[in-house]
Scaffold this motif. Structure first.
Motif, PDB file in Angstrom:
ATOM      1  N   LEU A 194      36.020  23.905  31.672  1.00 12.80           N
ATOM      2  CA  LEU A 194      36.754  24.867  32.136  1.00 12.80           C
ATOM      3  C   LEU A 194      35.737  26.035  32.760  1.00 12.80           C
ATOM      4  O   LEU A 194      36.287  26.601  33.960  1.00 12.80           O
ATOM      5  N   PRO A 195      34.569  26.439  32.304  1.00  8.49           N
ATOM      6  CA  PRO A 195      33.731  26.885  33.186  1.00  8.49           C
ATOM      7  C   PRO A 195      33.503  26.501  34.716  1.00  8.49           C
ATOM      8  O   PRO A 195      33.503  27.355  35.507  1.00  8.49           O
ATOM      9  N   ASN A 196      33.349  25.085  34.951  1.00 11.64           N
ATOM     10  CA  ASN A 196      33.026  24.686  36.177  1.00 11.64           C
ATOM     11  C   ASN A 196      34.393  24.617  36.923  1.00 11.64           C
ATOM     12  O   ASN A 196      34.661  24.825  38.435  1.00 11.64           O
ATOM     13  N   GLY A 197      35.559  24.492  36.229  1.00 14.10           N
ATOM     14  CA  GLY A 197      36.870  24.530  36.899  1.00 14.10           C
ATOM     15  C   GLY A 197      37.419  26.056  37.143  1.00 14.10           C
ATOM     16  O   GLY A 197      38.538  26.012  37.959  1.00 14.10           O
ATOM     17  N   LEU A 198      36.871  27.101  36.639  1.00 11.27           N
ATOM     18  CA  LEU A 198      37.332  28.524  37.035  1.00 11.27           C
ATOM     19  C   LEU A 198      37.677  28.584  38.486  1.00 11.27           C
ATOM     20  O   LEU A 198      38.589  29.482  38.800  1.00 11.27           O
ATOM     21  N   PRO A 199      36.672  28.414  39.316  1.00 11.24           N
ATOM     22  CA  PRO A 199      36.854  28.661  40.535  1.00 11.24           C
ATOM     23  C   PRO A 199      38.181  28.228  41.223  1.00 11.24           C
ATOM     24  O   PRO A 199      38.953  28.697  42.009  1.00 11.24           O
ATOM     25  N   HIS A 200      38.488  26.951  40.896  1.00 13.85           N
ATOM     26  CA  HIS A 200      39.672  26.169  41.492  1.00 13.85           C
ATOM     27  C   HIS A 200      40.777  26.998  40.731  1.00 13.85           C
ATOM     28  O   HIS A 200      41.760  27.147  41.248  1.00 13.85           O
ATOM     29  N   ILE A 201      40.887  27.199  39.523  1.00 10.89           N
ATOM     30  CA  ILE A 201      41.912  27.840  38.772  1.00 10.89           C
ATOM     31  C   ILE A 201      42.360  29.042  39.414  1.00 10.89           C
ATOM     32  O   ILE A 201      43.397  29.387  39.477  1.00 10.89           O
ATOM     33  N   PHE A 202      41.422  30.058  39.790  1.00  7.18           N
ATOM     34  CA  PHE A 202      41.499  31.157  40.588  1.00  7.18           C
ATOM     35  C   PHE A 202      42.252  31.098  42.024  1.00  7.18           C
ATOM     36  O   PHE A 202      42.791  31.850  42.235  1.00  7.18           O
ATOM     37  N   THR A 203      41.781  29.938  42.522  1.00  8.73           N
ATOM     38  CA  THR A 203      42.347  29.709  43.910  1.00  8.73           C
ATOM     39  C   THR A 203      43.871  29.275  43.452  1.00  8.73           C
ATOM     40  O   THR A 203      44.450  29.896  44.461  1.00  8.73           O
ATOM     41  N   GLY A 204      44.074  28.551  42.759  1.00  5.91           N
ATOM     42  CA  GLY A 204      45.684  28.363  42.404  1.00  5.91           C
ATOM     43  C   GLY A 204      46.421  29.762  41.848  1.00  5.91           C
ATOM     44  O   GLY A 204      47.399  29.941  42.278  1.00  5.91           O
ATOM     45  N   LEU A 205      45.696  30.596  41.261  1.00  6.59           N
ATOM     46  CA  LEU A 205      46.241  31.937  40.812  1.00  6.59           C
ATOM     47  C   LEU A 205      46.448  32.702  42.006  1.00  6.59           C
ATOM     48  O   LEU A 205      47.600  33.420  42.090  1.00  6.59           O
ATOM     49  N   LYS A 206      45.452  32.840  43.223  1.00  2.52           N
ATOM     50  CA  LYS A 206      45.897  33.359  44.380  1.00  2.52           C
ATOM     51  C   LYS A 206      47.030  33.089  45.043  1.00  2.52           C
ATOM     52  O   LYS A 206      47.833  33.966  45.658  1.00  2.52           O
ATOM     53  N   TYR A 259      47.208  40.321  44.976  1.00  2.00           N
ATOM     54  CA  TYR A 259      46.137  39.374  45.289  1.00  2.00           C
ATOM     55  C   TYR A 259      44.712  39.782  45.193  1.00  2.00           C
ATOM     56  O   TYR A 259      43.820  39.168  44.532  1.00  2.00           O
ATOM     57  N   LEU A 260      44.340  41.056  45.497  1.00  2.00           N
ATOM     58  CA  LEU A 260      43.104  41.735  45.231  1.00  2.00           C
ATOM     59  C   LEU A 260      42.750  41.804  44.006  1.00  2.00           C
ATOM     60  O   LEU A 260      41.716  41.969  43.565  1.00  2.00           O
ATOM     61  N   LEU A 261      43.742  42.074  43.012  1.00  2.00           N
ATOM     62  CA  LEU A 261      43.535  42.343  41.491  1.00  2.00           C
ATOM     63  C   LEU A 261      43.193  40.853  41.042  1.00  2.00           C
ATOM     64  O   LEU A 261      42.038  40.966  40.090  1.00  2.00           O
ATOM     65  N   ILE A 262      43.572  39.861  41.477  1.00  5.80           N
ATOM     66  CA  ILE A 262      43.193  38.570  40.930  1.00  5.80           C
ATOM     67  C   ILE A 262      41.774  38.233  41.602  1.00  5.80           C
ATOM     68  O   ILE A 262      40.838  37.645  41.021  1.00  5.80           O
ATOM     69  N   VAL A 263      41.506  38.940  42.740  1.00 10.82           N
ATOM     70  CA  VAL A 263      40.047  38.343  43.468  1.00 10.82           C
ATOM     71  C   VAL A 263      39.051  39.300  42.638  1.00 10.82           C
ATOM     72  O   VAL A 263      37.997  38.808  42.162  1.00 10.82           O
ATOM     73  N   ARG A 264      39.449  40.422  42.119  1.00 11.21           N
ATOM     74  CA  ARG A 264      38.674  41.450  41.338  1.00 11.21           C
ATOM     75  C   ARG A 264      38.289  40.883  40.032  1.00 11.21           C
ATOM     76  O   ARG A 264      37.144  40.643  39.477  1.00 11.21           O
ATOM     77  N   LEU A 265      39.565  40.115  39.286  1.00 13.28           N
ATOM     78  CA  LEU A 265      39.316  39.377  38.242  1.00 13.28           C
ATOM     79  C   LEU A 265      38.367  38.146  38.148  1.00 13.28           C
ATOM     80  O   LEU A 265      37.521  38.066  37.284  1.00 13.28           O
ATOM     81  N   GLN A 266      38.628  37.428  39.414  1.00 18.45           N
ATOM     82  CA  GLN A 266      37.734  36.437  39.551  1.00 18.45           C
ATOM     83  C   GLN A 266      36.230  36.703  39.486  1.00 18.45           C
ATOM     84  O   GLN A 266      35.332  35.830  39.062  1.00 18.45           O
ATOM     85  N   LYS A 267      35.961  37.879  40.533  1.00 17.75           N
ATOM     86  CA  LYS A 267      34.486  38.313  40.517  1.00 17.75           C
ATOM     87  C   LYS A 267      33.927  38.639  39.355  1.00 17.75           C
ATOM     88  O   LYS A 267      32.815  38.452  38.985  1.00 17.75           O
ATOM     89  N   HIS A 268      34.635  39.224  38.209  1.00 20.00           N
ATOM     90  CA  HIS A 268      34.039  39.741  37.063  1.00 20.00           C
ATOM     91  C   HIS A 268      33.914  38.509  36.191  1.00 20.00           C
ATOM     92  O   HIS A 268      32.931  38.453  35.277  1.00 20.00           O
ATOM     93  N   LEU A 269      34.966  37.534  35.991  1.00 19.75           N
ATOM     94  CA  LEU A 269      34.637  36.524  35.187  1.00 19.75           C
ATOM     95  C   LEU A 269      33.711  35.299  35.555  1.00 19.75           C
ATOM     96  O   LEU A 269      32.952  34.872  34.822  1.00 19.75           O
ATOM     97  N   ILE A 270      33.830  35.037  36.711  1.00 20.58           N
ATOM     98  CA  ILE A 270      32.907  34.041  37.459  1.00 20.58           C
ATOM     99  C   ILE A 270      31.669  34.816  38.256  1.00 20.58           C
ATOM    100  O   ILE A 270      31.406  34.765  39.191  1.00 20.58           O
ATOM    101  N   PHE A 271      30.817  35.430  37.185  1.00 21.07           N
ATOM    102  CA  PHE A 271      29.862  36.253  37.555  1.00 21.07           C
ATOM    103  C   PHE A 271      28.563  35.707  38.215  1.00 21.07           C
ATOM    104  O   PHE A 271      27.590  36.041  38.823  1.00 21.07           O
ATOM    105  N   TRP A 272      28.770  34.199  37.943  1.00 21.76           N
ATOM    106  CA  TRP A 272      27.339  33.331  38.093  1.00 21.76           C
ATOM    107  C   TRP A 272      27.470  33.051  39.596  1.00 21.76           C
ATOM    108  O   TRP A 272      26.719  32.264  40.247  1.00 21.76           O
ATOM    109  N   ILE A 273      28.622  33.063  40.490  1.00 17.34           N
ATOM    110  CA  ILE A 273      28.629  32.884  41.914  1.00 17.34           C
ATOM    111  C   ILE A 273      28.783  34.101  42.546  1.00 17.34           C
ATOM    112  O   ILE A 273      29.309  35.008  42.279  1.00 17.34           O
ATOM    113  N   ARG A 274      28.027  33.972  43.605  1.00 18.45           N
ATOM    114  CA  ARG A 274      27.955  35.201  44.567  1.00 18.45           C
ATOM    115  C   ARG A 274      28.938  35.192  45.455  1.00 18.45           C
ATOM    116  O   ARG A 274      29.190  34.099  46.294  1.00 18.45           O
TER     117      ARG A 274
END
Length: 277
Positions: A194-206, A259-274
């Motif tokens: 799940l941690p590795n897959g979060l970027p993919h999951i947020f792509t689907g959410l967007k 869309y920007l709300l999901i992007v902001r949530l992604q940056k907050h949760l996946i904090f290890w990616i710049r």
């Protein structure tokens, strides 16, 4: 006798950034908007190449947009319509995200989901989903339920695919490391996949934010009611194209905000990616 040799010098590799890539985002968006409005004004107001019945001028659209926004802030009927649409989009997106995530887990974690469930999901997604709108209206009525169902129906599949793809993104070496450490299947899922897959999951959410807006507005357009889709249909039936364009712009801003709300949530949760702004 001395032999001179050219000793290698330390060099620092610097990536060349094109001039157009150095422009700030806000400035690039503003410049593009000005170009589009300029061309729009040219073909409508300046030259008259396009009839105002088909495409209203920027001035007419701006006047109607100002009226709609003023009515929203004053708590008028456009505010009531926007609030109804907002509730519909919220519930549709919530259902799409939840159902899509659970189906993605089923597909990505079990052979049964991959072999038996996924083909049916692909077959359903390949159908013209807008054609289901009359069915949802017949099943659930003209209220908010049919619009929620259509929006969730359209937006679920991207979340399923993104979740399953995210679960597959872990390498074999990573999974083997967890097995050698005695991790259970649930621990591997929660701490690795799940941690590795979060970027993919947020792509689907967007992607789902776009689908849910399309589904909800289509349902409102066909099903009637007191929402923005019904107001667009009413304005279109009266050939009031400036009002139609104004309402479409309001919906576009609303969809962009989601869309920007999901992007902001992604940056907050996946904090290890710049992420670059």
């Amino acid at each position: 006798m001395s032999i001179e040799t050219d000793a290698p010098k330390d060099t620092v590799w610097v990536e060349h950034v094109a001039l157009i890539d150095r422009i700030p985002r806000w400035l690039a968006m503003l410049a593009l908007a000005l170009v589009v409005v300029g061309i729009w004004d040219l073909v409508t107001t300046r030259t008259g190449l396009v009839s105002p019945i088909i495409l209203p001028s920027p001035q007419e659209t701006w006047a109607d947009l100002t009226f709609v926004i003023g009515n929203i802030f004053q708590g008028g009927h456009y505010f009531d319509a926007l609030w109804t649409t907002t509730q519909t989009v919220f519930w549709a997106f919530l259902i799409a995200a939840g159902v899509g995530f659970l189906l993605g887990l089923l597909v990505g974690e079990t052979a049964f989901g991959e072999k038996a469930v996924m083909p049916y999901l692909v077959a359903i997604d390949a159908m013209p989903k807008v054609a289901f709108a009359p069915l949802f209206i017949a099943w659930l009525g003209f209220g908010i339920s049919s619009k929620v169902a259509l929006g969730a129906f359209i937006a679920t599949f991207p979340v399923v695919v993104a979740t399953a793809s995210g679960l597959y993104s872990s390498t074999e070496n990573e999974r083997m490391l967890f097995r050698t450490m005695g991790a259970s299947r649930l621990q591997t899922l929660l701490r690795l996949k799940l941690p590795n897959g979060l970027p993919h999951i947020f792509t689907g959410l967007k992607i789902a934010t776009v689908g849910v807006m399309a589904g909800v507005i289509t349902g409102e357009f066909l099903g009637g009611g007191r929402d923005l889709g019904a107001l667009i249909r009413q304005s279109a039936s009266q050939m009031d194209t400036p009002r139609v364009f104004a309402l479409i712009l309001v919906l576009s801003v609303f969809g962009l905000g989601l869309y920007l709300l999901i992007v902001r949530l992604q940056k907050h949760l996946i904090f290890w990616i710049r992420y670059t702004d």
